[in-house]
Design an enzyme around this catalytic site. Structure first.
Site, PDB file in Angstrom:
ATOM      1  N   ASP A  21       0.835  -1.211   0.000  1.00  0.00           N
ATOM      2  CA  ASP A  21       0.000   0.000   0.000  1.00  0.00           C
ATOM      3  C   ASP A  21       0.867   1.257   0.000  1.00  0.00           C
ATOM      4  O   ASP A  21       1.982   1.249   0.526  1.00  0.00           O
ATOM      5  CB  ASP A  21      -0.907  -0.038   1.249  1.00  0.00           C
ATOM      6  CG  ASP A  21      -2.079   0.913   1.121  1.00  0.00           C
ATOM      7  OD1 ASP A  21      -2.285   1.477   0.031  1.00  0.00           O
ATOM      8  OD2 ASP A  21      -2.797   1.098   2.125  1.00  0.00           O
ATOM      9  N   GLU A  68     -12.134  -4.634  -5.525  1.00  0.00           N
ATOM     10  CA  GLU A  68     -12.583  -3.249  -5.310  1.00  0.00           C
ATOM     11  C   GLU A  68     -11.767  -2.250  -6.133  1.00  0.00           C
ATOM     12  O   GLU A  68     -12.213  -1.136  -6.399  1.00  0.00           O
ATOM     13  CB  GLU A  68     -12.464  -2.871  -3.816  1.00  0.00           C
ATOM     14  CG  GLU A  68     -13.459  -3.559  -2.891  1.00  0.00           C
ATOM     15  CD  GLU A  68     -13.050  -4.980  -2.467  1.00  0.00           C
ATOM     16  OE1 GLU A  68     -11.862  -5.336  -2.663  1.00  0.00           O
ATOM     17  OE2 GLU A  68     -13.913  -5.723  -1.966  1.00  0.00           O
ATOM     18  N   ASN A  69     -10.552  -2.655  -6.547  1.00  0.00           N
ATOM     19  CA  ASN A  69      -9.684  -1.729  -7.293  1.00  0.00           C
ATOM     20  C   ASN A  69     -10.237  -1.364  -8.681  1.00  0.00           C
ATOM     21  O   ASN A  69      -9.809  -0.382  -9.290  1.00  0.00           O
ATOM     22  CB  ASN A  69      -8.261  -2.294  -7.456  1.00  0.00           C
ATOM     23  CG  ASN A  69      -7.443  -2.242  -6.183  1.00  0.00           C
ATOM     24  OD1 ASN A  69      -6.567  -3.053  -5.964  1.00  0.00           O
ATOM     25  ND2 ASN A  69      -7.727  -1.265  -5.320  1.00  0.00           N
TER      26      ASN A  69
HETATM   27  C1  FPP Z   1      -1.652   0.093  -3.458  1.00  0.00           C
HETATM   28  O1  FPP Z   1      -1.216   1.430  -3.417  1.00  0.00           O
HETATM   29  C2  FPP Z   1      -1.103  -0.637  -4.604  1.00  0.00           C
HETATM   30  C3  FPP Z   1      -1.809  -1.283  -5.564  1.00  0.00           C
HETATM   31  C4  FPP Z   1      -3.287  -1.322  -5.577  1.00  0.00           C
HETATM   32  C5  FPP Z   1      -1.149  -1.955  -6.689  1.00  0.00           C
HETATM   33  C6  FPP Z   1       0.101  -2.729  -6.406  1.00  0.00           C
HETATM   34  C7  FPP Z   1       0.779  -3.002  -7.669  1.00  0.00           C
HETATM   35  C8  FPP Z   1       2.115  -2.979  -7.879  1.00  0.00           C
HETATM   36  C9  FPP Z   1       3.120  -2.754  -6.837  1.00  0.00           C
HETATM   37  C10 FPP Z   1       2.599  -3.149  -9.282  1.00  0.00           C
HETATM   38  C11 FPP Z   1       2.984  -4.450  -9.822  1.00  0.00           C
HETATM   39  C12 FPP Z   1       2.926  -5.642  -8.986  1.00  0.00           C
HETATM   40  C13 FPP Z   1       3.323  -6.868  -9.385  1.00  0.00           C
HETATM   41  C14 FPP Z   1       3.129  -7.982  -8.448  1.00  0.00           C
HETATM   42  C15 FPP Z   1       3.950  -7.159 -10.678  1.00  0.00           C
HETATM   43  P1  FPP Z   1      -2.311   2.576  -3.548  1.00  0.00           P
HETATM   44  O2  FPP Z   1      -2.470   2.894  -4.993  1.00  0.00           O
HETATM   45  O3  FPP Z   1      -3.553   2.158  -2.871  1.00  0.00           O
HETATM   46  O4  FPP Z   1      -1.635   3.764  -2.784  1.00  0.00           O
HETATM   47  P2  FPP Z   1      -2.370   4.929  -1.959  1.00  0.00           P
HETATM   48  O5  FPP Z   1      -3.079   4.265  -0.824  1.00  0.00           O
HETATM   49  O6  FPP Z   1      -1.244   5.783  -1.512  1.00  0.00           O
HETATM   50  O7  FPP Z   1      -3.292   5.618  -2.907  1.00  0.00           O
END
Ligand code: FPP
Length: 250
Positions: A21, A68-69
């Site tokens: 996160d 949910e994403n």
């Molecule tokens: C959460 O941060 C992150 C995600 C929903 C996506 C995670 C994906 C990666 C790290 C990219 C690739 C992964 C692999 C396994 C190849 P957020 O966007 O919710 O951050 P925020 O809470 O600060 O908005």
């Protein structure tokens, strides 16, 4: 002594699960767009996977995309899918070289066709690897996973294959996406949030939780070692008393 040397290799978590996160906030703090954060999150994925494999962790599950994403802005969703596709394509060679098997949990068939195809291909290519399983939770929902299991068991009851009295934890577990994979002993979440957000609801029943303020792109081997050391300093009682646990350790 370095952090890594302080780790007791005889008491490693076999399975570590991570909620990655803070990519968006990390990017925002640098005046960049959210996708820049996700792209840099891939470096942390690589560091963590390598760090776990080197230590001897057998299973690493990463929460890459929840059901949910899909509600995020369309440009972010398509950007994330492209990033996943590209990353899997590039990293499959490294997985092979390091003897790591790629697996996925979640509703994979509902992912965009090219992402699902690339994932399926990478899973097939790495299927014979034995050092560590890297499990990507993609289009994943813990509640949906439990419901899937319940529905399959209900169907078996309806068809007379089993009786209601036969239903037990083992049966539930065998219908989850994670069938055959031991439950995580350690769950890590970055970015200071302290929730499990529909992640492995059944499997995390007895996991130790480790929360760090670091945003995911800043997560590195040292952070991984800190999480494992914290886990090793916890007393896992599974409902028993301290005295009982100490007695068993003798
Ligand atoms: C959460 O941060 C992150 C995600 C929903 C996506 C995670 C994906 C990666 C790290 C990219 C690739 C992964 C692999 C396994 C190849 P957020 O966007 O919710 O951050 P925020 O809470 O600060 O908005």
């Amino acid at each position: 002594m370095s952090l890594k040397d302080s780790i007791d290799l005889n008491n490693l978590p076999k399975h570590i699960a991570i909620i990655m996160d803070g990519n968006g906030r990390w990017a925002k703090s640098q005046g960049k767009n959210r996708l820049f954060g996700h792209t840099n999150g891939v470096t942390a994925v690589r560091e963590t996977a390598e760090g776990c494999a080197e230590l001897g962790v057998k299973y690493l599950t990463l929460y890459a995309f929840s059901t949910e994403n899909w509600n995020r802005p369309i440009l972010e969703v398509t950007g994330l899918m492209d990033l996943l596709l590209k990353t899997i394509k590039i990293e499959v060679k490294t997985l092979q070289k390091n003897n790591i098997r790629l697996k996925a949990i979640g509703d994979i068939d509902a992912l965009p066709g090219n992402t699902a195809r690339e994932l399926r291909q990478a899973k097939e290519e790495t299927a014979g690897n034995t050092r560590m399983d890297l499990i990507l939770a993609l289009n994943y929902s813990g509640k949906a996973e439990i419901m899937k299991s319940v529905k399959q068991i209900a169907e078996d009851v309806k068809q007379g294959k089993i009786n209601v009295a036969d239903i037990n934890e083992e049966m539930m577990t065998s219908h989850l996406y994670t069938a055959g994979i031991p439950d995580p002993e350690l769950m890590v979440r970055t970015s200071g949030e302290q929730r499990i957000s529909n992640f492995l609801l059944w499997q995390l029943a007895y996991a130790e939780f480790y929360f760090t303020e670091k945003f995911w792109p800043d997560f590195d081997r040292e952070e991984l070692y800190n999480a494992i050391l914290t886990y090793q300093n916890r007393e896992r009682r599974f409902g028993k008393t301290t005295e009982q646990i100490k007695g068993e350790a003798k």
